[in-house]
Each structure stands twice: as C-alpha cells, then as structure tokens.
Design an enzyme around this catalytic site. Structure first.
Site, PDB file in Angstrom:
ATOM      1  N   PRO A  22     -42.954 -13.499  29.238  1.00 48.32           N
ATOM      2  CG  PRO A  22     -43.019 -13.171  31.525  1.00 48.32           C
ATOM      3  CD  PRO A  22     -43.806 -13.768  30.404  1.00 48.32           C
ATOM      4  NE  ARG A  30     -34.406 -14.911  30.239  1.00 50.24           N
ATOM      5  CZ  ARG A  30     -35.525 -15.539  30.524  1.00 50.24           C
ATOM      6  NH1 ARG A  30     -36.391 -15.811  29.574  1.00 50.24           N
ATOM      7  NH2 ARG A  30     -35.797 -15.891  31.755  1.00 50.24           N
ATOM      8  CE1 TYR A  35     -34.677 -20.319  29.791  1.00 53.36           C
ATOM      9  CE2 TYR A  35     -33.306 -18.383  30.160  1.00 53.36           C
ATOM     10  CZ  TYR A  35     -34.244 -19.294  30.619  1.00 53.36           C
ATOM     11  OH  TYR A  35     -34.735 -19.182  31.889  1.00 53.36           O
ATOM     12  CG  ASN A  89     -41.875 -20.787  27.498  1.00 55.37           C
ATOM     13  OD1 ASN A  89     -42.075 -20.637  28.704  1.00 55.37           O
ATOM     14  ND2 ASN A  89     -40.666 -20.967  26.992  1.00 55.37           N
ATOM     15  CB  ALA A  92     -40.791 -15.752  35.267  1.00 57.04           C
ATOM     16  CG  HIS A  95     -41.843 -20.731  37.803  1.00 54.13           C
ATOM     17  ND1 HIS A  95     -41.822 -22.042  37.360  1.00 54.13           N
ATOM     18  CD2 HIS A  95     -40.952 -20.061  37.012  1.00 54.13           C
ATOM     19  CE1 HIS A  95     -40.944 -22.150  36.361  1.00 54.13           C
ATOM     20  NE2 HIS A  95     -40.407 -20.969  36.135  1.00 54.13           N
ATOM     21  CG  ASP A 102     -57.951 -18.861  38.059  1.00 51.77           C
ATOM     22  OD1 ASP A 102     -57.641 -20.035  38.338  1.00 51.77           O
ATOM     23  OD2 ASP A 102     -58.225 -18.006  38.927  1.00 51.77           O
ATOM     24  CD  GLU A 113     -46.077 -26.066  32.063  1.00 53.22           C
ATOM     25  OE1 GLU A 113     -46.950 -26.859  32.491  1.00 53.22           O
ATOM     26  OE2 GLU A 113     -45.128 -25.660  32.764  1.00 53.22           O
ATOM     27  CB  SER A 117     -34.342 -24.357  30.636  1.00 52.49           C
ATOM     28  OG  SER A 117     -35.382 -23.837  31.449  1.00 52.49           O
ATOM     29  NE  ARG A 122     -32.777 -22.724  34.657  1.00 51.39           N
ATOM     30  CZ  ARG A 122     -33.297 -21.651  34.039  1.00 51.39           C
ATOM     31  NH1 ARG A 122     -34.307 -21.799  33.204  1.00 51.39           N
ATOM     32  NH2 ARG A 122     -32.805 -20.455  34.260  1.00 51.39           N
ATOM     33  NE  ARG A 126     -35.087 -20.518  36.817  1.00 50.41           N
ATOM     34  CZ  ARG A 126     -35.350 -19.268  36.411  1.00 50.41           C
ATOM     35  NH1 ARG A 126     -36.427 -19.017  35.707  1.00 50.41           N
ATOM     36  NH2 ARG A 126     -34.527 -18.276  36.698  1.00 50.41           N
TER      37      ARG A 126
HETATM   38  C1  DQA Z   1     -38.573 -20.861  30.752  1.00 51.06           C
HETATM   39  C2  DQA Z   1     -38.220 -21.292  32.172  1.00 51.06           C
HETATM   40  C3  DQA Z   1     -38.692 -20.255  33.187  1.00 51.06           C
HETATM   41  O1  DQA Z   1     -38.328 -20.664  34.496  1.00 51.06           O
HETATM   42  C4  DQA Z   1     -38.044 -18.918  32.908  1.00 51.06           C
HETATM   43  O2  DQA Z   1     -38.525 -17.949  33.813  1.00 51.06           O
HETATM   44  C5  DQA Z   1     -38.190 -18.483  31.506  1.00 51.06           C
HETATM   45  C6  DQA Z   1     -38.046 -19.470  30.439  1.00 51.06           C
HETATM   46  C7  DQA Z   1     -38.002 -21.823  29.695  1.00 51.06           C
HETATM   47  O3  DQA Z   1     -38.437 -21.751  28.560  1.00 51.06           O
HETATM   48  O4  DQA Z   1     -37.093 -22.621  29.994  1.00 51.06           O
HETATM   49  O5  DQA Z   1     -38.347 -17.304  31.221  1.00 51.06           O
HETATM   50  O6  DQA Z   1     -39.985 -20.859  30.621  1.00 51.06           O
END
Ligand code: DQA
Length: 160
Positions: A22, A30, A35, A89, A92, A95, A102, A113, A117, A122, A126
């Site tokens: 998302p 954004r 980012y 990726n 959010a 977290h 699952d 993964e 950032s 942060r 996160r």
């Molecule tokens: C993210 C880090 C997440 O905390 C955040 O919600 C994102 C982007 C990143 O690529 O740094 O949407 O996954």
C-alpha cells in the site's frame, strides 16, 4: 537452493516477481525525502534494466502493486504458478499483518522482504516486522538498491 529454485534451474530462466504494497503507487510524490524521487513506474523500469543486464539467468521479472491486503494475499497464493521468487515490500502491512505473514509462510515460493527506508531508525512501530521470520532474507534502508540486492540474492541463490 530451495525446491522452487531447483525447479527454476530446469526452465528457460528464473521468473521473479517484485510485489509492492500500500501507498507505494504514490512513490515520487510521497515523502520524497524518505522514499526518493523515483515514481513506481521508474523504479520498476530501473529494476528491469538491472535484472536483465546483470543476471542473464533471469528470464522474467514481473511487477505488481496493491493497496489491498487481500489482493496481496491472492497474489502470494498464486505465485507458485508463475514465479520462482518474490521481492516483497509489504509497506505498512509489514508491521502488523499476520495474514500476510501466514500467506508467506504457507507458499513454496521464497520471499525476500525489502524496504526503501531504514525502518529501524524511524518511528518505533516501523522497527517491528511480523513477516521477517518467514522471509528468506531482508534488505532495507538503501532505496532502490535494497530491491537490487534482493534480486541479486534470488538470482545468485538460483545459480549456486
Ligand atoms: C516502507 C516502510 C514502511 O514503514 C512504510 O509504511 C512504507 C514503505 C519502505 O519501503 O521504506 O509504506 O515499506
């Protein structure tokens, strides 16, 4: 080498998916200070170029993005039909989504993964990843390079 990777070695080339969660459709607009300035389309184009020039073993690199948890789960469930590895990726959802955790755990396709950032420096929430332990590796904090490292990890693992 996982079973999925061994299977890939028998085919014309490795087939990988880069899956974004998302709000990553808003890359470029954004929080560019966090980012970066690349749009999602530009990020995908640079990854395609990187994969095809650096790893001839990669026959196919596909991309998908969704803002919806259920759609991401559906993509993961079907991944074995087409892909030998996934660079994911979860944004959010990383977290707190035990449903994504699952799904990753149950599929036979290895998942790496990634985050643009450095999630460890942060907000406190996160630094928690509920998917990390079911992924085969993680790369974060290095912008697009985190994705490239994940692609390299899957490509090199498949040729060992
Ligand atoms: C993210 C880090 C997440 O905390 C955040 O919600 C994102 C982007 C990143 O690529 O740094 O949407 O996954």
């Amino acid at each position: 080498m996982t079973d999925a990777m061994a299977c890939a070695a028998d085919k014309a080339g490795l087939s990988l998916l880069v899956l974004n969660g998302p709000n990553l459709n808003l890359l470029g607009k954004r929080n560019p200070e966090i980012y970066g300035v690349l749009t999602l389309e530009q990020l995908e184009a640079e990854l395609a170029e990187y994969a095809h020039t650096s790893y001839p073993s990669i026959g196919e690199l596909d991309f998908a993005q969704s803002n919806h948890e259920g759609t991401l789960i559906d993509v993961l469930h079907l991944a074995h039909l087409e892909f030998d590895g996934i660079v994911f990726n979860p944004a959010a959802y990383t977290h707190y989504s035990y449903a994504l955790r699952d799904a990753i755990e149950v599929i036979d396709v290895p998942v790496v993964e990634v985050h643009l950032s450095n999630v460890d420096v942060r907000e406190d929430f996160r630094s928690v990843s509920v998917v990390r332990e079911v992924c085969i590796a993680h790369f974060y904090g290095d912008g697009i390079q985190s994705y490239k490292d994940a692609i390299a990890y899957l490509a090199e693992g498949a040729t060992e």
